[in-house]
Design a protein around this motif. Structure first.
Motif, PDB file in Angstrom:
ATOM      1  N   ALA A   7       0.846  -1.196   0.000  1.00 31.38           N
ATOM      2  CA  ALA A   7       0.000   0.000   0.000  1.00 31.38           C
ATOM      3  C   ALA A   7       0.882   1.247   0.000  1.00 31.38           C
ATOM      4  O   ALA A   7       1.857   1.335   0.748  1.00 31.38           O
ATOM      5  CB  ALA A   7      -0.911   0.002   1.225  1.00 31.38           C
ATOM      6  N   VAL A   8       0.526   2.193  -0.864  1.00 28.40           N
ATOM      7  CA  VAL A   8       1.309   3.421  -1.009  1.00 28.40           C
ATOM      8  C   VAL A   8       0.527   4.606  -0.455  1.00 28.40           C
ATOM      9  O   VAL A   8      -0.695   4.693  -0.618  1.00 28.40           O
ATOM     10  CB  VAL A   8       1.655   3.682  -2.491  1.00 28.40           C
ATOM     11  N   CYS A   9       1.239   5.491   0.196  1.00 28.37           N
ATOM     12  CA  CYS A   9       0.623   6.686   0.771  1.00 28.37           C
ATOM     13  C   CYS A   9       1.456   7.903   0.373  1.00 28.37           C
ATOM     14  O   CYS A   9       2.670   7.793   0.163  1.00 28.37           O
ATOM     15  CB  CYS A   9       0.563   6.562   2.291  1.00 28.37           C
ATOM     16  N   GLU A  10       0.825   9.051   0.257  1.00 30.91           N
ATOM     17  CA  GLU A  10       1.558  10.286  -0.015  1.00 30.91           C
ATOM     18  C   GLU A  10       2.276  10.716   1.257  1.00 30.91           C
ATOM     19  O   GLU A  10       1.647  11.081   2.244  1.00 30.91           O
ATOM     20  CB  GLU A  10       0.593  11.385  -0.477  1.00 30.91           C
ATOM     21  N   ILE A  11       3.600  10.658   1.218  1.00 27.77           N
ATOM     22  CA  ILE A  11       4.397  11.005   2.388  1.00 27.77           C
ATOM     23  C   ILE A  11       4.407  12.515   2.578  1.00 27.77           C
ATOM     24  O   ILE A  11       4.606  13.272   1.629  1.00 27.77           O
ATOM     25  CB  ILE A  11       5.842  10.478   2.244  1.00 27.77           C
ATOM     26  N   ASN A  12       4.170  12.942   3.793  1.00 27.03           N
ATOM     27  CA  ASN A  12       4.135  14.361   4.121  1.00 27.03           C
ATOM     28  C   ASN A  12       5.470  15.026   3.774  1.00 27.03           C
ATOM     29  O   ASN A  12       6.530  14.562   4.181  1.00 27.03           O
ATOM     30  CB  ASN A  12       3.829  14.522   5.612  1.00 27.03           C
ATOM     31  N   CYS A  13       5.419  16.121   3.031  1.00 26.74           N
ATOM     32  CA  CYS A  13       6.647  16.800   2.605  1.00 26.74           C
ATOM     33  C   CYS A  13       7.442  17.358   3.790  1.00 26.74           C
ATOM     34  O   CYS A  13       8.670  17.455   3.723  1.00 26.74           O
ATOM     35  CB  CYS A  13       6.309  17.934   1.639  1.00 26.74           C
ATOM     36  N   GLU A  14       6.740  17.704   4.865  1.00 22.64           N
ATOM     37  CA  GLU A  14       7.447  18.197   6.048  1.00 22.64           C
ATOM     38  C   GLU A  14       8.313  17.094   6.663  1.00 22.64           C
ATOM     39  O   GLU A  14       9.384  17.370   7.207  1.00 22.64           O
ATOM     40  CB  GLU A  14       6.446  18.714   7.077  1.00 22.64           C
ATOM     41  N   LEU A  15       7.853  15.866   6.554  1.00 19.46           N
ATOM     42  CA  LEU A  15       8.629  14.737   7.064  1.00 19.46           C
ATOM     43  C   LEU A  15       9.892  14.543   6.216  1.00 19.46           C
ATOM     44  O   LEU A  15      10.980  14.299   6.758  1.00 19.46           O
ATOM     45  CB  LEU A  15       7.788  13.459   7.047  1.00 19.46           C
ATOM     46  N   ILE A  16       9.750  14.662   4.905  1.00 21.40           N
ATOM     47  CA  ILE A  16      10.919  14.526   4.025  1.00 21.40           C
ATOM     48  C   ILE A  16      11.925  15.630   4.316  1.00 21.40           C
ATOM     49  O   ILE A  16      13.137  15.389   4.381  1.00 21.40           O
ATOM     50  CB  ILE A  16      10.470  14.569   2.547  1.00 21.40           C
ATOM     51  N   ASP A  17      11.430  16.855   4.526  1.00 23.94           N
ATOM     52  CA  ASP A  17      12.321  17.965   4.880  1.00 23.94           C
ATOM     53  C   ASP A  17      13.014  17.708   6.218  1.00 23.94           C
ATOM     54  O   ASP A  17      14.187  18.062   6.403  1.00 23.94           O
ATOM     55  CB  ASP A  17      11.530  19.275   4.959  1.00 23.94           C
ATOM     56  N   TYR A  18      12.288  17.109   7.144  1.00 19.20           N
ATOM     57  CA  TYR A  18      12.835  16.759   8.456  1.00 19.20           C
ATOM     58  C   TYR A  18      14.028  15.814   8.287  1.00 19.20           C
ATOM     59  O   TYR A  18      15.104  16.020   8.868  1.00 19.20           O
ATOM     60  CB  TYR A  18      11.727  16.105   9.276  1.00 19.20           C
ATOM     61  N   LEU A  19      13.853  14.794   7.472  1.00 19.87           N
ATOM     62  CA  LEU A  19      14.920  13.828   7.235  1.00 19.87           C
ATOM     63  C   LEU A  19      16.118  14.480   6.552  1.00 19.87           C
ATOM     64  O   LEU A  19      17.276  14.238   6.923  1.00 19.87           O
ATOM     65  CB  LEU A  19      14.394  12.687   6.360  1.00 19.87           C
ATOM     66  N   SER A  20      15.850  15.314   5.565  1.00 17.02           N
ATOM     67  CA  SER A  20      16.930  15.992   4.845  1.00 17.02           C
ATOM     68  C   SER A  20      17.694  16.940   5.767  1.00 17.02           C
ATOM     69  O   SER A  20      18.930  17.008   5.737  1.00 17.02           O
ATOM     70  CB  SER A  20      16.349  16.767   3.649  1.00 17.02           C
ATOM     71  N   SER A  21      16.960  17.666   6.608  1.00 18.34           N
ATOM     72  CA  SER A  21      17.592  18.584   7.566  1.00 18.34           C
ATOM     73  C   SER A  21      18.451  17.822   8.569  1.00 18.34           C
ATOM     74  O   SER A  21      19.531  18.277   8.953  1.00 18.34           O
ATOM     75  CB  SER A  21      16.525  19.389   8.310  1.00 18.34           C
ATOM     76  N   LEU A  22      17.974  16.657   8.965  1.00 13.87           N
ATOM     77  CA  LEU A  22      18.718  15.827   9.917  1.00 13.87           C
ATOM     78  C   LEU A  22      20.036  15.360   9.299  1.00 13.87           C
ATOM     79  O   LEU A  22      21.077  15.362   9.958  1.00 13.87           O
ATOM     80  CB  LEU A  22      17.862  14.627  10.333  1.00 13.87           C
ATOM     81  N   GLN A  23      19.993  14.959   8.040  1.00 16.31           N
ATOM     82  CA  GLN A  23      21.219  14.552   7.350  1.00 16.31           C
ATOM     83  C   GLN A  23      22.229  15.695   7.314  1.00 16.31           C
ATOM     84  O   GLN A  23      23.419  15.496   7.562  1.00 16.31           O
ATOM     85  CB  GLN A  23      20.901  14.104   5.917  1.00 16.31           C
ATOM     86  N   ARG A  24      21.754  16.903   6.992  1.00  9.62           N
ATOM     87  CA  ARG A  24      22.657  18.053   6.923  1.00  9.62           C
ATOM     88  C   ARG A  24      23.222  18.395   8.286  1.00  9.62           C
ATOM     89  O   ARG A  24      24.415  18.720   8.408  1.00  9.62           O
ATOM     90  CB  ARG A  24      21.923  19.262   6.331  1.00  9.62           C
TER      91      ARG A  24
END
Length: 218
Positions: free
Chosen positions: A113-130
Motif C-alpha cells: 500500500a502506497v501513501c503520499e508522504i508528508n513533505c514536512e517529514l521529508i524535509d525533516y529527514l533531509s535537515s537531519l542529514q545536513r
C-alpha cells in the motif's frame, strides 16, 4: 562585427563560457533532429550576447544556469531492499516525480500500500542529514508508511504501537544511519525541534514524525 563594436574577451574565458552555455557539441550530427538545431541556435545567440555585452552577461548566465537551492535525500528500505536517491526540491519547488519515488520506497512492505508522504517529514529527514553532516549516507528505513490493517496487526503484538500512529498518515518514519549511532541521531533530531523524536535503544532505531515537537526514550 565592426571595429567600434568588437569586444576583446580573454581566450580562456571564451572557452569556459562557450562550454557552459552550449552544454553540448556546437557542431550538429549529420542527422540532427530539429530540436537539436534549435538548441544549438539558442546557445549561439547566447554566446553572441555574452561576447557583445561582456562580464555582466557572463555572470548572469552563470547564475541562471546554477540552481539556487537543492534538497536531496537517499533512502534504503530494509524490508524490500529498494534504494532511492533523489533531488526532491529544486529552486523552491517540490519535484513531483521525486516525491512519487519516495512514496513508493516508503510504502507498506506488508501489502504494498502506497501513501503520499508528508513533505514536512521529508524535509525533516533531509535537515537531519545536513545537521549530522551525513548527506552522503543513505537513511535505512525500518518503517515508513503503515496501512491501518498493518497497524492493527502490530498492535496485537506490541503495546508500543499507537492506535492512531502517524505512520498511517505518512507523517512518520523509523530509521537508522550506517556508521552513526542512533543516540547521536536522536539528539540531533531533538535539537532541530522540527517534530517528534523517539529513541528505541533495544532495537537501535530512531522514530521521527511531524505530529508536534516532543521527544522520548524507550
Amino acid at each position: 562585427m565592426t571595429k567600434e563594436t568588437a569586444v576583446h574577451l580573454p581566450r580562456r574565458r571564451f572557452i569556459q563560457t562557450a562550454s557552459l552555455l552550449a552544454g553540448t557539441t556546437i557542431v550538429p550530427q549529420a542527422m540532427a533532429a530539429p530540436t537539436d538545431l534549435k538548441e544549438i541556435s539558442s546557445s549561439l545567440r547566447n554566446l553572441f550576447t555574452l561576447l557583445t555585452k561582456g562580464p555582466e552577461a557572463e555572470q548572469a548566465a552563470i547564475e541562471k544556469a546554477r540552481p539556487k537551492d537543492v534538497r536531496s535525500i537517499s533512502l534504503h528500505n530494509l524490508h524490500t531492499g529498494e534504494k532511492s536517491s533523489v533531488d526532491y526540491w529544486i529552486d523552491g519547488q517540490y519535484e513531483k516525480d521525486a516525491l512519487a519515488e519516495i512514496n513508493k520506497v516508503l510504502r507498506d512492505h506488508r501489502n504494498d500500500a502506497v501513501c503520499e508522504i508528508n513533505c514536512e517529514l521529508i524535509d525533516y529527514l533531509s535537515s537531519l542529514q545536513r545537521k549530522l553532516g551525513v548527506e552522503d549516507k543513505t537513511l535505512e528505513v525500518i518503517s515508513g508508511y503503515r496501512s491501518p490493517a498493518s497497524n492493527a496487526k502490530l498492535r496485537q503484538k506490541s503495546r508500543g504501537v499507537a492506535k492512531e500512529s502517524f505512520h498511517m498518515k505518512g507523517m512518520a518514519v523509523d530509521i537508522q544511519i550506517p556508521g552513526t549511532s542512533s543516540d547521536l541521531v536522536f539528539n540531533a533530531a531533538k535539537d532541530l525541534k522540527t517534530g517528534g523524536a523517539g529513541y528505541y535503544g533495544k532495537s537501535r532505531f530512531v522514530h521521527l514524525d511531524v505530529g508536534g515537537v516532543r521527544s522520548w526514550r524507550s
